[in-house]
Design an enzyme around this catalytic site. Structure first.
Site, PDB file in Angstrom:
ATOM      1  N   LYS A   1      -2.942   0.325 -25.400  1.00 16.81           N
ATOM      2  CA  LYS A   1      -3.312   0.776 -26.740  1.00 16.81           C
ATOM      3  C   LYS A   1      -2.041   1.011 -27.580  1.00 16.81           C
ATOM      4  CE  LYS A   1      -7.772   2.790 -25.375  1.00 16.81           C
ATOM      5  NZ  LYS A   1      -7.722   2.867 -23.893  1.00 16.81           N
TER       6      LYS A   1
ATOM      7  N   GLU B   1      -0.584   4.837  -0.464  1.00 17.86           N
ATOM      8  CA  GLU B   1      -1.399   6.037  -0.683  1.00 17.86           C
ATOM      9  C   GLU B   1      -0.602   7.294  -0.375  1.00 17.86           C
ATOM     10  OE1 GLU B   1      -3.969   4.061   1.747  1.00 17.86           O
ATOM     11  OE2 GLU B   1      -5.747   4.244   0.468  1.00 17.86           O
TER      12      GLU B   1
ATOM     13  N   TYR C   1       0.845  -1.190   0.000  1.00 13.63           N
ATOM     14  CA  TYR C   1       0.000   0.000   0.000  1.00 13.63           C
ATOM     15  C   TYR C   1       0.881   1.241   0.000  1.00 13.63           C
ATOM     16  CZ  TYR C   1      -4.955  -1.115   0.365  1.00 13.63           C
ATOM     17  OH  TYR C   1      -6.234  -1.476   0.083  1.00 13.63           O
TER      18      TYR C   1
ATOM     19  N   ASP D   1      -7.933  13.968 -24.040  1.00 19.53           N
ATOM     20  CA  ASP D   1      -7.835  12.534 -23.783  1.00 19.53           C
ATOM     21  C   ASP D   1      -7.149  11.914 -24.999  1.00 19.53           C
ATOM     22  OD1 ASP D   1      -8.201   9.817 -23.512  1.00 19.53           O
ATOM     23  OD2 ASP D   1     -10.316   9.937 -22.943  1.00 19.53           O
TER      24      ASP D   1
ATOM     25  N   ARG E   1      -1.971  -2.214 -18.777  1.00 14.77           N
ATOM     26  CA  ARG E   1      -3.257  -1.532 -18.670  1.00 14.77           C
ATOM     27  C   ARG E   1      -3.193  -0.562 -17.489  1.00 14.77           C
ATOM     28  NH1 ARG E   1      -7.100  -3.579 -21.838  1.00 14.77           N
ATOM     29  NH2 ARG E   1      -8.700  -2.559 -20.593  1.00 14.77           N
TER      30      ARG E   1
ATOM     31  N   THR F   1      -4.183   6.380 -21.555  1.00 14.67           N
ATOM     32  CA  THR F   1      -3.894   5.044 -21.070  1.00 14.67           C
ATOM     33  C   THR F   1      -2.443   4.736 -21.410  1.00 14.67           C
ATOM     34  OG1 THR F   1      -4.723   4.129 -23.156  1.00 14.67           O
ATOM     35  CG2 THR F   1      -6.254   4.177 -21.292  1.00 14.67           C
TER      36      THR F   1
END
Length: 480
Positions: free
Chosen positions: A275, A68, A66, A243, A281, A272
């Protein structure tokens, strides 16, 4: 190279053996997925093939951590290695795209867009409101002030490209959260040409006066002049958000430069990392410095703990994209899209906008008497993987559609060139010409069922196999 291939094969053989010792069905499905991908013509514009280095990076113990917060400012102890990973991912992104600031935490493109939307709202609405109220943060506001701010944040205007014109569902489509967050309107394309009409976009912006103008697309087969989009945004006082999830590889590979490169012109850019960028991903946010502090609040603003193993894979993929070979690859994507479009046109097929100058082709299948769903299904039977897609003013709506979208990044990764893509166009036309709409149980015309002539699927699969065998996927990888 043979030694590297042997290492890769050994790694995956052992990985699958370990997985199979716990859940053999998952190991079997994983093996079969490689078999299926190797045997099909993958033309989904949003898919690609990541390198073994990227794939292997995702499967490490960074998944257990973790983290954060941001680099050097975590809410958990022991994040020094995560800081290294995230710093490298951001560094590669900044250098690759020439961006002042990069944020590598978004788990997906939609998450990247949510971070961007809320960052813009925080910068343009929350910040000035706090200053007006004499508060350092929202916790200092009175309940009455907070209710007013919540109303302000949730009632801003967004202008984005419509779904049937090629925009994405996160650009204000009402069933998506973006269409519920904002008072939204959409711009389309010229009905006669299917092309963006910047004068119409400007007129819409002057009338609507959005806080955010969204540019970019998921199914528009042309380039965009982002300098003009910035002029429109500046005229109406909007923030320009781009985008570039679909065409980020073409930006990274310097196929899109100058006014066609969104990074120098937009306030905030999202993408992303798969692609055309050929990574794992995930998502990225690039921004001008004035938005950096707002974007850095992506976690916990809208994101949970960052996926450290995915940020590591992003760093590897972005490092790959900084190599000279990636520029050659990106140019080949665009060249191959031209070849695919030319292959369709010379066989009488209808393309939205009449062609392409990016990585995708949008084929209107209504000229074959089919819906997009029928065409997609018939092609899948023949081993050609595509996705149905709306065309401008689509009479069949967003579910059945009238088009199929075809992209060149994945097969370009396999080494396909001009001649192969011409053959791909011929095979697709062959399938569609031999497909007829089916009927419902009561004899009415169906938008979903279809009848593919006997023997066509096998003939196309055989022809596809000849192409695929010449350009094997992960050629040195064996799982025996």
């Amino acid at each position: 190279m043979a030694d590297v291939d042997a290492l890769i094969s050994s790694a995956y053989q052992q990985i699958l053996e370990v997985i199979g010792s716990v859940e053999p069905r998952i190991a079997d499905a994983t093996r079969q997925e490689l078999v299926d991908q190797r045997a099909s013509l993958k033309l989904i514009a949003s898919e690609n093939y990541a390198s073994p280095a990227v794939l292997l990076t995702m499967g490490t113990w960074f998944s257990d951590k973790y983290a954060e917060g941001t680099v050097g400012h975590r809410f958990y102890a022991g994040c020094q290695n995560v800081d290294t990973v995230e710093s490298l991912a951001a560094e590669h992104a900044r250098e690759l795209f020439g961006a002042p600031y990069a944020y590598a935490q978004p788990h997906s493109g939609i998450d990247a867009n949510l971070v961007a939307f809320w960052s813009i709202l925080a910068h343009r609405v929350e910040g000035p409101w706090l200053e007006k109220a004499g508060a350092k943060n929202v916790n200092d506001l009175t309940d009455e002030d907070w209710e007013t701010l919540r109303h302000e944040l949730g009632n801003q205007r967004l202008l984005g490209m419509s779904l049937d014109a090629g925009g994405h569902l996160t650009h204000g489509f009402r069933p998506n959260i973006s269409g519920k967050m904002f008072h939204q309107q959409q711009y389309g394309t010229d009905p006669a040409t299917g092309l963006l009409d910047y004068d119409q976009v400007a007129a819409k912006a002057r009338e609507f006066k959005p806080l955010i103008l969204v540019a970019g697309y998921s199914a528009y087969p042309r380039r965009v002049d982002f300098a003009k989009m910035r002029e429109i945004a500046d005229e109406v006082g909007a923030t320009l958000m781009v985008d570039m999830a679909h065409f980020a590889g073409l930006v990274a590979g310097k196929v899109f430069t100058g006014d066609e490169d969104p990074v120098p012109h937009a306030h905030v850019v999202t993408t992303t990392t798969h692609k055309s960028l050929r990574g794992p991903r995930g998502g990225l946010v690039l921004a001008q410095e004035e938005f950096a502090s707002s974007v850095d609040r992506g976690c916990p603003m809208v994101l949970g703990g960052p996926l450290s193993h995915m940020m590591a894979a992003k760093a590897v993929a972005l490092a790959e994209a900084r190599q000279d070979s990636f520029r050659t690859y990106a140019q080949n994507i665009a060249n191959n899209a031209q070849s695919l479009a030319e292959g369709f046109l010379k066989r009488g097929a209808t393309l939205v906008t009449g062609g392409t100058d990016n990585h995708l082709v949008l084929l209107d299948v209504s000229s074959f008497g089919l819906t997009g769903r029928q065409a997609e299904s018939a092609l899948l039977d023949a081993g050609v993987v595509t996705n149905r897609n709306s065309v401008p003013a689509d009479p069949n709506g967003a579910w059945y559609t009238s088009g199929i979208r075809l992209g060149t990044p994945a097969l370009t990764t396999r080494g396909f060139g001009h001649d192969e893509f011409d053959t791909v166009a011929q095979l697709i036309v062959q399938v569609l010409q031999n497909t007829q709409p089916g009927t419902t149980k009561d004899g009415a015309a169906s938008k979903a069922s279809y009848v593919l002539a006997d023997g066509v699927a096998d003939k196309v699969k055989d022809a596809s196999s000849e192409l695929l065998d010449k350009h094997p996927l992960y050629p040195g990888l064996t799982l025996d």
